[in-house]
Design an enzyme around this catalytic site. Sequence first.
Site, PDB file in Angstrom:
ATOM      1  N   LYS A   1       0.864  -1.324  -0.216  1.00  0.00           N
ATOM      2  CA  LYS A   1      -0.106   0.116  -0.020  1.00  0.00           C
ATOM      3  C   LYS A   1       0.888   1.288  -0.261  1.00  0.00           C
ATOM      4  O   LYS A   1       0.381   2.267   0.201  1.00  0.00           O
ATOM      5  CB  LYS A   1      -0.966   0.095   1.283  1.00  0.00           C
ATOM      6  CG  LYS A   1      -1.831  -1.215   1.316  1.00  0.00           C
ATOM      7  CD  LYS A   1      -2.848  -1.554   0.249  1.00  0.00           C
ATOM      8  CE  LYS A   1      -2.466  -2.776  -0.665  1.00  0.00           C
ATOM      9  NZ  LYS A   1      -2.815  -2.496  -2.099  1.00  0.00           N
ATOM     10  N   SER A   2       1.919   0.976  -0.261  1.00  0.00           N
ATOM     11  CA  SER A   2       2.987   2.325  -0.448  1.00  0.00           C
ATOM     12  C   SER A   2       3.094   2.844  -1.684  1.00  0.00           C
ATOM     13  O   SER A   2       3.865   3.921  -2.018  1.00  0.00           O
ATOM     14  CB  SER A   2       4.406   1.820  -0.051  1.00  0.00           C
ATOM     15  OG  SER A   2       4.195   1.440   1.257  1.00  0.00           O
ATOM     16  N   GLY A   3       2.730   2.299  -2.671  1.00  0.00           N
ATOM     17  CA  GLY A   3       3.083   2.533  -4.185  1.00  0.00           C
ATOM     18  C   GLY A   3       3.806   1.761  -4.779  1.00  0.00           C
ATOM     19  O   GLY A   3       4.285   1.961  -5.923  1.00  0.00           O
TER      20      GLY A   3
ATOM     21  N   THR B   1       2.521  -0.887  -6.807  1.00  0.00           N
ATOM     22  CA  THR B   1       2.197  -1.026  -8.172  1.00  0.00           C
ATOM     23  C   THR B   1       2.797  -0.119  -9.084  1.00  0.00           C
ATOM     24  O   THR B   1       3.000  -0.526 -10.257  1.00  0.00           O
ATOM     25  CB  THR B   1       0.749  -1.002  -8.138  1.00  0.00           C
ATOM     26  OG1 THR B   1       0.232  -1.767  -6.938  1.00  0.00           O
ATOM     27  CG2 THR B   1      -0.011  -1.727  -9.276  1.00  0.00           C
ATOM     28  N   TRP B   2       2.662   1.275  -8.761  1.00  0.00           N
ATOM     29  CA  TRP B   2       3.381   2.167  -9.597  1.00  0.00           C
ATOM     30  C   TRP B   2       4.638   2.232  -9.739  1.00  0.00           C
ATOM     31  O   TRP B   2       5.224   2.211 -10.861  1.00  0.00           O
ATOM     32  CB  TRP B   2       3.134   3.663  -8.790  1.00  0.00           C
ATOM     33  CG  TRP B   2       3.202   4.743  -9.541  1.00  0.00           C
ATOM     34  CD1 TRP B   2       3.302   5.099 -10.916  1.00  0.00           C
ATOM     35  CD2 TRP B   2       3.094   6.120  -8.938  1.00  0.00           C
ATOM     36  NE1 TRP B   2       3.562   6.131 -11.155  1.00  0.00           N
ATOM     37  CE2 TRP B   2       3.364   7.158 -10.103  1.00  0.00           C
ATOM     38  CE3 TRP B   2       3.268   6.652  -7.712  1.00  0.00           C
ATOM     39  CZ2 TRP B   2       3.401   8.457 -10.175  1.00  0.00           C
ATOM     40  CZ3 TRP B   2       3.154   8.344  -7.668  1.00  0.00           C
ATOM     41  CH2 TRP B   2       3.493   8.919  -8.750  1.00  0.00           C
TER      42      TRP B   2
ATOM     43  N   HIS C   1       8.330  -7.567  -0.590  1.00  0.00           N
ATOM     44  CA  HIS C   1       7.932  -6.827   0.824  1.00  0.00           C
ATOM     45  C   HIS C   1       8.605  -7.295   1.879  1.00  0.00           C
ATOM     46  O   HIS C   1       8.598  -6.973   3.212  1.00  0.00           O
ATOM     47  CB  HIS C   1       6.225  -7.461   1.215  1.00  0.00           C
ATOM     48  CG  HIS C   1       5.375  -6.804   0.146  1.00  0.00           C
ATOM     49  ND1 HIS C   1       5.344  -5.516  -0.477  1.00  0.00           N
ATOM     50  CD2 HIS C   1       4.265  -7.471  -0.297  1.00  0.00           C
ATOM     51  CE1 HIS C   1       4.417  -5.145  -1.132  1.00  0.00           C
ATOM     52  NE2 HIS C   1       3.603  -6.515  -1.075  1.00  0.00           N
TER      53      HIS C   1
ATOM     54  N   ARG D   1      -7.078   2.616  -6.473  1.00  0.00           N
ATOM     55  CA  ARG D   1      -8.262   3.310  -5.941  1.00  0.00           C
ATOM     56  C   ARG D   1      -7.976   4.902  -6.201  1.00  0.00           C
ATOM     57  O   ARG D   1      -7.946   5.205  -7.277  1.00  0.00           O
ATOM     58  CB  ARG D   1      -7.966   3.179  -4.489  1.00  0.00           C
ATOM     59  CG  ARG D   1      -9.493   3.601  -3.572  1.00  0.00           C
ATOM     60  CD  ARG D   1      -9.224   3.096  -2.152  1.00  0.00           C
ATOM     61  NE  ARG D   1      -8.261   3.693  -1.535  1.00  0.00           N
ATOM     62  CZ  ARG D   1      -8.310   4.888  -0.849  1.00  0.00           C
ATOM     63  NH1 ARG D   1      -9.781   5.601  -0.630  1.00  0.00           N
ATOM     64  NH2 ARG D   1      -7.470   5.715  -0.199  1.00  0.00           N
TER      65      ARG D   1
ATOM     66  N   GLY E   1      -5.147   6.996  -5.198  1.00  0.00           N
ATOM     67  CA  GLY E   1      -3.976   7.493  -5.531  1.00  0.00           C
ATOM     68  C   GLY E   1      -3.698   9.132  -5.224  1.00  0.00           C
ATOM     69  O   GLY E   1      -2.956   9.528  -5.944  1.00  0.00           O
TER      70      GLY E   1
HETATM   71  P1  A3P Z   1      -4.927   4.642  -2.534  1.00  0.00           P
HETATM   72  O1  A3P Z   1      -5.437   3.119  -1.662  1.00  0.00           O
HETATM   73  O2  A3P Z   1      -4.564   5.411  -1.380  1.00  0.00           O
HETATM   74  O3  A3P Z   1      -5.582   4.974  -3.677  1.00  0.00           O
HETATM   75  P2  A3P Z   1       0.373  -0.880  -3.348  1.00  0.00           P
HETATM   76  O4  A3P Z   1       0.632  -0.631  -4.932  1.00  0.00           O
HETATM   77  O5  A3P Z   1       1.402  -0.585  -2.858  1.00  0.00           O
HETATM   78  O6  A3P Z   1      -0.428  -1.947  -3.154  1.00  0.00           O
HETATM   79  O7  A3P Z   1      -0.369   0.616  -3.188  1.00  0.00           O
HETATM   80  C1  A3P Z   1      -1.744   0.988  -3.418  1.00  0.00           C
HETATM   81  C2  A3P Z   1      -1.873   2.224  -3.679  1.00  0.00           C
HETATM   82  O8  A3P Z   1      -1.118   2.720  -4.757  1.00  0.00           O
HETATM   83  C3  A3P Z   1      -3.406   2.751  -3.883  1.00  0.00           C
HETATM   84  O9  A3P Z   1      -3.466   3.834  -3.074  1.00  0.00           O
HETATM   85  C4  A3P Z   1      -3.432   3.058  -5.045  1.00  0.00           C
HETATM   86  O10 A3P Z   1      -4.465   3.548  -5.576  1.00  0.00           O
HETATM   87  C5  A3P Z   1      -2.045   3.473  -5.371  1.00  0.00           C
HETATM   88  N1  A3P Z   1      -1.847   3.394  -6.966  1.00  0.00           N
HETATM   89  C6  A3P Z   1      -1.725   2.249  -7.498  1.00  0.00           C
HETATM   90  N2  A3P Z   1      -1.375   2.509  -8.751  1.00  0.00           N
HETATM   91  C7  A3P Z   1      -0.895   3.733  -8.934  1.00  0.00           C
HETATM   92  C8  A3P Z   1      -0.253   4.569  -9.908  1.00  0.00           C
HETATM   93  N3  A3P Z   1       0.010   4.174 -10.987  1.00  0.00           N
HETATM   94  N4  A3P Z   1       0.070   5.729  -9.734  1.00  0.00           N
HETATM   95  C9  A3P Z   1      -0.285   6.348  -8.488  1.00  0.00           C
HETATM   96  N5  A3P Z   1      -0.750   5.734  -7.478  1.00  0.00           N
HETATM   97  C10 A3P Z   1      -1.232   4.346  -7.385  1.00  0.00           C
END
Ligand code: A3P
Length: 310
Positions: free
Chosen positions: A48-50, A52-53, A115, A272, A274
């Site tokens: 949940k830290s970003g 996926t990005w 992780h 979600r 972001g």
């Molecule tokens: P939110 O739930 O606050 O929207 P992870 O990838 O570590 O599981 O983190 C998920 C968080 O990163 C979610 O945050 C998600 O919306 C956000 N996220 C996923 N893809 C992203 C992207 N391409 N750019 C920015 N934020 C992204």
Amino acid sequence: RLVPPPADMQRRQYRGYWFPEWHLSALAAARDHFEPKPTDIFLVSCPKSGTTWLKSLAFATVHRDVHPPSGREHPLLHKNPHDCVKFIHTIYRQPVDVVRDIVEAYPSPRIFGSHFPLSLLPERINGDGCGCRIVYICRDPKDVVVSWWWFMRTYLPNPEQVRFEEVFDLFCEGRTGAGPYWRHALEHWEESRRRPDKVLFLRYEEMLRDPQCNLRRLAEFLGCAFSEAEEKAGVLDAILELCSLGELKKLEVNQSGNKIKDEPMMNHSFFRKGVSGDWINHMTPEMAARLDAIVEQALQGTGFDFGISM
Ligand code: A3P
């Protein structure tokens, strides 16, 4: 009480960190069998830290010669980012003889997600003499816990029963995935100061604020800086666009609800809002102050903070 997680999500503490049991079995297999190459790249984070990005950006950047970011066949248009860059725990969930061939066949440089904090990875990955590069991403813990709560609700059987207050308590106790969050981040921040050529420390909020600058840093660190010609041709911007939340979120593959192979969550679970600061819509001021105080106390005297005003 919090809805009991599926059996394979039960968590156990291992050397100070909390993980689902099956992550720890996978870690044991990786410790015994993973053979790193000096060119390997590890993208490390707490969930949940970003992540996926970061996975999307690193994949699109490193493989841009083979997969031009504006090409219609780009893998990120057809596969979830977690299928383009796999987690070590997902890979080593499979039998080790199968894994050997799979990881050997990865295009070079190989990119893995993790992780697991560096201290749990084998010496041959994180040791001083090892060539592997590590990119870490952290985020405001208050936004992380909110993101966790939403995430759990996308795949647990009774989402309406997952109360935010309970997830928040677990997070404050350090018991959500790979936690305690602050300890995980601190460990990597310290390592990035000790070995800046091997560990790059990124912050989600800074990436939101200045994506261009942070993508340049990432590419440079990974040994594939953008040339002037590439910048002029718009390659960097094309990668940012391809990997933007808006673009990834609207792809069929990321909406379809397909499960990522072998994991309980759904493809859409990772996308979600972001944004930074969404915690304000979910926490009381008391809750925010409690978490801030826990983090502050844990980081006292280290020189590290999450870079957000408390
Ligand atoms: P939110 O739930 O606050 O929207 P992870 O990838 O570590 O599981 O983190 C998920 C968080 O990163 C979610 O945050 C998600 O919306 C956000 N996220 C996923 N893809 C992203 C992207 N391409 N750019 C920015 N934020 C992204």
